[in-house]
Motif scaffolding. Structure first.
Motif, PDB file in Angstrom:
ATOM      1  N   GLY A  57       7.675  14.404  54.581  1.00 41.35           N
ATOM      2  CA  GLY A  57       8.441  13.584  55.372  1.00 41.35           C
ATOM      3  C   GLY A  57       9.739  14.116  55.705  1.00 41.35           C
ATOM      4  O   GLY A  57      10.259  15.035  54.838  1.00 41.35           O
ATOM      5  N   PRO A  58      10.535  13.632  56.799  1.00 42.42           N
ATOM      6  CA  PRO A  58      12.083  14.094  56.892  1.00 42.42           C
ATOM      7  C   PRO A  58      12.933  13.602  55.727  1.00 42.42           C
ATOM      8  O   PRO A  58      12.730  12.391  55.259  1.00 42.42           O
ATOM      9  N   THR A  59      13.747  14.515  55.279  1.00 49.73           N
ATOM     10  CA  THR A  59      14.947  14.106  54.372  1.00 49.73           C
ATOM     11  C   THR A  59      15.980  13.946  55.287  1.00 49.73           C
ATOM     12  O   THR A  59      16.442  15.085  55.887  1.00 49.73           O
ATOM     13  N   PHE A  60      16.692  12.857  55.184  1.00 51.24           N
ATOM     14  CA  PHE A  60      18.132  12.701  55.970  1.00 51.24           C
ATOM     15  C   PHE A  60      19.185  12.641  54.930  1.00 51.24           C
ATOM     16  O   PHE A  60      19.439  12.753  53.915  1.00 51.24           O
ATOM     17  N   TRP A  61      20.305  13.254  55.711  1.00 50.85           N
ATOM     18  CA  TRP A  61      21.511  13.358  54.917  1.00 50.85           C
ATOM     19  C   TRP A  61      22.743  13.706  55.876  1.00 50.85           C
ATOM     20  O   TRP A  61      22.328  13.571  57.133  1.00 50.85           O
ATOM     21  N   GLY A  62      23.790  13.557  55.549  1.00 47.21           N
ATOM     22  CA  GLY A  62      25.088  13.494  56.237  1.00 47.21           C
ATOM     23  C   GLY A  62      26.366  13.598  55.418  1.00 47.21           C
ATOM     24  O   GLY A  62      26.402  13.767  54.360  1.00 47.21           O
ATOM     25  N   PHE A  63      27.375  13.788  56.166  1.00 50.05           N
ATOM     26  CA  PHE A  63      28.868  13.827  55.478  1.00 50.05           C
ATOM     27  C   PHE A  63      29.706  13.505  56.575  1.00 50.05           C
ATOM     28  O   PHE A  63      29.914  13.674  57.868  1.00 50.05           O
ATOM     29  N   LEU A  64      31.056  12.948  56.007  1.00 53.00           N
ATOM     30  CA  LEU A  64      32.299  12.695  56.613  1.00 53.00           C
ATOM     31  C   LEU A  64      33.333  13.379  55.979  1.00 53.00           C
ATOM     32  O   LEU A  64      33.584  13.556  54.906  1.00 53.00           O
ATOM     33  N   ASN A  65      34.080  14.163  57.064  1.00 52.73           N
ATOM     34  CA  ASN A  65      35.333  14.778  56.709  1.00 52.73           C
ATOM     35  C   ASN A  65      36.357  14.193  57.572  1.00 52.73           C
ATOM     36  O   ASN A  65      36.444  14.072  58.600  1.00 52.73           O
ATOM     37  N   ILE A  66      37.545  13.654  56.764  1.00 50.23           N
ATOM     38  CA  ILE A  66      38.496  12.819  57.441  1.00 50.23           C
ATOM     39  C   ILE A  66      39.848  13.530  56.928  1.00 50.23           C
ATOM     40  O   ILE A  66      40.056  13.881  55.791  1.00 50.23           O
ATOM     41  N   GLN A  67      40.776  13.969  57.837  1.00 49.09           N
ATOM     42  CA  GLN A  67      41.849  14.646  57.410  1.00 49.09           C
ATOM     43  C   GLN A  67      43.244  13.926  58.104  1.00 49.09           C
ATOM     44  O   GLN A  67      43.102  13.493  59.152  1.00 49.09           O
ATOM     45  N   TYR A  68      44.275  14.301  57.388  1.00 50.26           N
ATOM     46  CA  TYR A  68      45.645  14.033  58.031  1.00 50.26           C
ATOM     47  C   TYR A  68      46.523  15.441  58.064  1.00 50.26           C
ATOM     48  O   TYR A  68      46.266  16.192  56.843  1.00 50.26           O
ATOM     49  N   SER A  69      47.024  16.164  59.067  1.00 46.00           N
ATOM     50  CA  SER A  69      47.636  17.286  59.231  1.00 46.00           C
ATOM     51  C   SER A  69      48.951  17.103  59.867  1.00 46.00           C
ATOM     52  O   SER A  69      49.036  16.257  60.643  1.00 46.00           O
ATOM     53  N   ILE A  90      25.049  14.091  60.950  1.00 47.67           N
ATOM     54  CA  ILE A  90      23.857  13.477  60.096  1.00 47.67           C
ATOM     55  C   ILE A  90      22.614  14.281  60.528  1.00 47.67           C
ATOM     56  O   ILE A  90      22.721  14.856  61.792  1.00 47.67           O
ATOM     57  N   GLY A  91      21.958  14.524  59.687  1.00 44.95           N
ATOM     58  CA  GLY A  91      20.627  15.680  60.041  1.00 44.95           C
ATOM     59  C   GLY A  91      19.470  15.095  59.257  1.00 44.95           C
ATOM     60  O   GLY A  91      19.437  14.286  58.346  1.00 44.95           O
ATOM     61  N   ALA A  92      18.527  15.907  59.550  1.00 45.66           N
ATOM     62  CA  ALA A  92      17.012  15.641  59.013  1.00 45.66           C
ATOM     63  C   ALA A  92      16.438  17.041  58.807  1.00 45.66           C
ATOM     64  O   ALA A  92      16.543  18.019  59.910  1.00 45.66           O
ATOM     65  N   ARG A  93      15.728  16.995  57.848  1.00 48.83           N
ATOM     66  CA  ARG A  93      14.883  18.495  57.944  1.00 48.83           C
ATOM     67  C   ARG A  93      13.505  18.142  57.070  1.00 48.83           C
ATOM     68  O   ARG A  93      13.586  16.972  56.468  1.00 48.83           O
ATOM     69  N   GLY A  94      12.811  19.025  57.228  1.00 48.59           N
ATOM     70  CA  GLY A  94      11.204  18.537  56.491  1.00 48.59           C
ATOM     71  C   GLY A  94      10.188  19.662  56.935  1.00 48.59           C
ATOM     72  O   GLY A  94      10.656  20.807  57.629  1.00 48.59           O
ATOM     73  N   ASP A  95       9.022  19.508  56.695  1.00 49.43           N
ATOM     74  CA  ASP A  95       8.010  20.314  56.844  1.00 49.43           C
ATOM     75  C   ASP A  95       6.740  19.791  57.423  1.00 49.43           C
ATOM     76  O   ASP A  95       6.326  18.772  57.154  1.00 49.43           O
ATOM     77  N   LEU A  96       6.354  20.082  58.648  1.00 45.31           N
ATOM     78  CA  LEU A  96       5.075  19.603  59.421  1.00 45.31           C
ATOM     79  C   LEU A  96       4.096  20.016  58.509  1.00 45.31           C
ATOM     80  O   LEU A  96       2.999  19.540  58.690  1.00 45.31           O
ATOM     81  N   LEU A  97       3.810  21.402  58.074  1.00 47.65           N
ATOM     82  CA  LEU A  97       3.112  21.935  57.111  1.00 47.65           C
ATOM     83  C   LEU A  97       3.725  22.565  56.267  1.00 47.65           C
ATOM     84  O   LEU A  97       5.001  23.218  56.259  1.00 47.65           O
ATOM     85  N   PRO A  98       3.052  23.071  54.994  1.00 44.44           N
ATOM     86  CA  PRO A  98       3.912  23.976  53.860  1.00 44.44           C
ATOM     87  C   PRO A  98       4.462  25.124  54.683  1.00 44.44           C
ATOM     88  O   PRO A  98       5.263  25.770  54.140  1.00 44.44           O
ATOM     89  N   GLN A  99       3.944  25.950  55.736  1.00 45.41           N
ATOM     90  CA  GLN A  99       4.381  27.083  56.160  1.00 45.41           C
ATOM     91  C   GLN A  99       5.320  26.669  57.499  1.00 45.41           C
ATOM     92  O   GLN A  99       5.750  27.753  58.246  1.00 45.41           O
ATOM     93  N   VAL A 100       5.444  25.472  57.985  1.00 36.21           N
ATOM     94  CA  VAL A 100       6.031  25.350  59.169  1.00 36.21           C
ATOM     95  C   VAL A 100       7.357  24.058  58.758  1.00 36.21           C
ATOM     96  O   VAL A 100       6.987  23.071  58.599  1.00 36.21           O
ATOM     97  N   GLY A 101       8.637  24.547  58.833  1.00 35.98           N
ATOM     98  CA  GLY A 101       9.670  23.649  58.804  1.00 35.98           C
ATOM     99  C   GLY A 101      10.608  23.592  60.061  1.00 35.98           C
ATOM    100  O   GLY A 101      10.300  24.064  61.036  1.00 35.98           O
ATOM    101  N   TYR A 102      11.437  22.278  59.732  1.00 37.69           N
ATOM    102  CA  TYR A 102      12.448  22.406  60.910  1.00 37.69           C
ATOM    103  C   TYR A 102      13.757  21.711  60.442  1.00 37.69           C
ATOM    104  O   TYR A 102      13.767  21.058  59.000  1.00 37.69           O
ATOM    105  N   ALA A 103      14.848  21.828  61.037  1.00 40.00           N
ATOM    106  CA  ALA A 103      16.045  21.090  60.679  1.00 40.00           C
ATOM    107  C   ALA A 103      16.997  20.828  61.924  1.00 40.00           C
ATOM    108  O   ALA A 103      17.021  21.434  62.923  1.00 40.00           O
ATOM    109  N   VAL A 104      17.428  19.655  61.819  1.00 43.83           N
ATOM    110  CA  VAL A 104      18.288  19.095  62.892  1.00 43.83           C
ATOM    111  C   VAL A 104      19.679  18.797  62.360  1.00 43.83           C
ATOM    112  O   VAL A 104      19.538  18.111  61.298  1.00 43.83           O
ATOM    113  N   LEU A 105      20.874  19.044  62.883  1.00 44.73           N
ATOM    114  CA  LEU A 105      21.995  18.566  62.639  1.00 44.73           C
ATOM    115  C   LEU A 105      22.907  17.951  63.684  1.00 44.73           C
ATOM    116  O   LEU A 105      23.100  18.722  64.616  1.00 44.73           O
ATOM    117  N   TRP A 106      23.541  16.848  63.862  1.00 46.56           N
ATOM    118  CA  TRP A 106      24.391  16.415  64.894  1.00 46.56           C
ATOM    119  C   TRP A 106      25.441  15.812  64.321  1.00 46.56           C
ATOM    120  O   TRP A 106      25.718  15.475  63.154  1.00 46.56           O
TER     121      TRP A 106
END
Length: 392
Positions: A57-69, A90-106
């Motif tokens: 199934g898909p694995t979800f992750w994400g991160f925030l970067n906040i800065q003052y300059s 925020i992104g998701a990645r996973g495998d439809l099959l052991p030989q077919v994977g995907y990744a998306v990051l927004w």
């Protein structure tokens, strides 16, 4: 096909055919990954065929970067300061099959799609290689493909931003990635992409595409790890599409007459790079040298254009200190000459600072102070940046 694009394309095809033991390149974004299940033994005539492995199934992750300059701009420009949501991904990645994977990051910070690709991997006829199709960071050197969450200088070096990235570090196309263990702590790796050249989420109508590639080796040196590589980029890019926003530098012909205004700027380029990193328990060091040769053509009017050869070169060297308390110093020196045929356009910058990890990498505070020693016409001023990162 143009000979200048045929040679890199053949090199890409040769890389796909290279035999080796399987390993795949990790995606740019940090995410938890589970080890694959042990491969089932080959079925005998008496044994039943093993069931197909289920897709993960898909694995979800994400991160925030906040800065003052804050920038101390050279006179007569005014000083500036700003809070900024640098990244909110925020992104998701996973495998439809052991030989077919995907990744998306927004990225919600600039409302744009970053990574979006499918991958073929663990194929018996392509041992050790992963084939990609879609959008990702093009391979060149160390800094460009490295995850933004791992770099402790918060702004890209001049040379990488100007010469290795093209319009942006991500692009649309097809590619191949592979890593193999040779033995004795030595490994080799290869990555190559054939892409539009227009940057992320864009297509272009140029027949000549861009090739970006890196090959390298790594070795264990006691508790330290050394990694070295060479990179190459080649292609045709539009620098500016003029007032109508369309590429027509070659002329749009209708019955022998040019029907559009030719006010575009485009260029052929060849870019070369060398990089090295050393990761030890107390210190991380990275250095990179890049040179790009460009045939620049600037169109004005219906027929005329000016042509100029430009050679640009830049380098950086940086380090991070490490400690048992998850704090350490940061330093980087860099120089970038955007046109070696002219003067008074050299960028020179020194970055000093420190970092502290509440949770290593996942909860991090960074301070950078950039000392700008560039030539006056290209100087932007000293800049102080406070940066906070949270990965979830």
């Amino acid at each position: 096909m143009n000979a200048r694009i045929l040679i890199p394309a053949l090199a890409l095809a040769a890389a796909v055919a290279a035999p080796a033991a399987a390993q795949q390149q990790a995606p740019e974004q940090p995410a938890a990954s589970s080890a694959p299940a042990a491969e089932a033994p080959k079925p005998s005539a008496e044994a039943p065929k093993p069931a197909a492995k289920p897709a993960s199934g898909p694995t979800f992750w994400g991160f925030l970067n906040i800065q003052y300059s804050r920038t101390d701009a050279p006179s007569p420009a005014k000083d500036t300061s700003s809070f900024e949501l640098r990244r909110a991904r925020i992104g998701a990645r996973g495998d439809l099959l052991p030989q077919v994977g995907y990744a998306v990051l927004w990225d919600g910070a600039d409302s744009s799609l970053k990574d979006a690709y499918g991958a073929l991997k663990k194929l018996a006829w392509l041992p050790g290689l992963e084939l990609r199709f879609g959008q990702w960071k093009t391979p060149f050197g160390y800094e460009q493909p490295e995850s933004d969450t791992k770099l402790l200088w918060v702004n890209s070096s001049y040379a990488v931003a100007s010469l290795a990235r093209g319009p942006d570090s991500r692009d649309l196309g097809v590619g191949v990635n592979g890593k193999w263990a040779v033995g004795g702590g030595v490994g080799v790796e290869v990555a190559a992409s054939l892409v539009n050249g227009a940057g992320p989420n864009k297509k272009d109508d140029l027949d000549e595409k861009n090739v970006w590639a890196r090959g390298g080796a790594s070795a264990k040196l006691g508790p330290a790890a050394l990694r070295v590589g060479g990179s190459y980029g080649y292609g045709h890019q539009v620098s500016s599409t003029g007032t109508n926003g369309r590429f027509d530098g070659a002329g749009a012909v209708n019955g022998g007459a040019v029907t559009t205004t030719n006010d575009d700027t485009y260029f052929w380029f060849q870019t070369y790079g060398a990089d090295a990193t050393l990761d030890s328990p107390w210190l991380f060091v990275a250095a990179e040298l890049i040179q790009s040769e460009r045939d620049l053509q600037v169109h004005a009017g219906t027929q005329d254009f000016t042509r100029r050869d430009v050679t640009a070169r830049g380098w950086y060297a940086g380090l991070y200190g490490k400690s048992p308390w998850n704090v350490g110093p940061i330093f980087r020196a860099e120089r970038y000459d955007r046109d070696r045929g002219t003067g008074n356009n050299l960028n020179e910058r020194y970055t000093v600072g420190a970092y502290a990890d509440v949770v290593p990498v996942n909860a991090r505070l960074i301070f950078n102070y950039e000392i700008d020693q560039s030539d006056r016409p290209v100087r932007t001023g000293n800049r102080a940046t406070a940066f906070a990162q949270v990965i979830f």
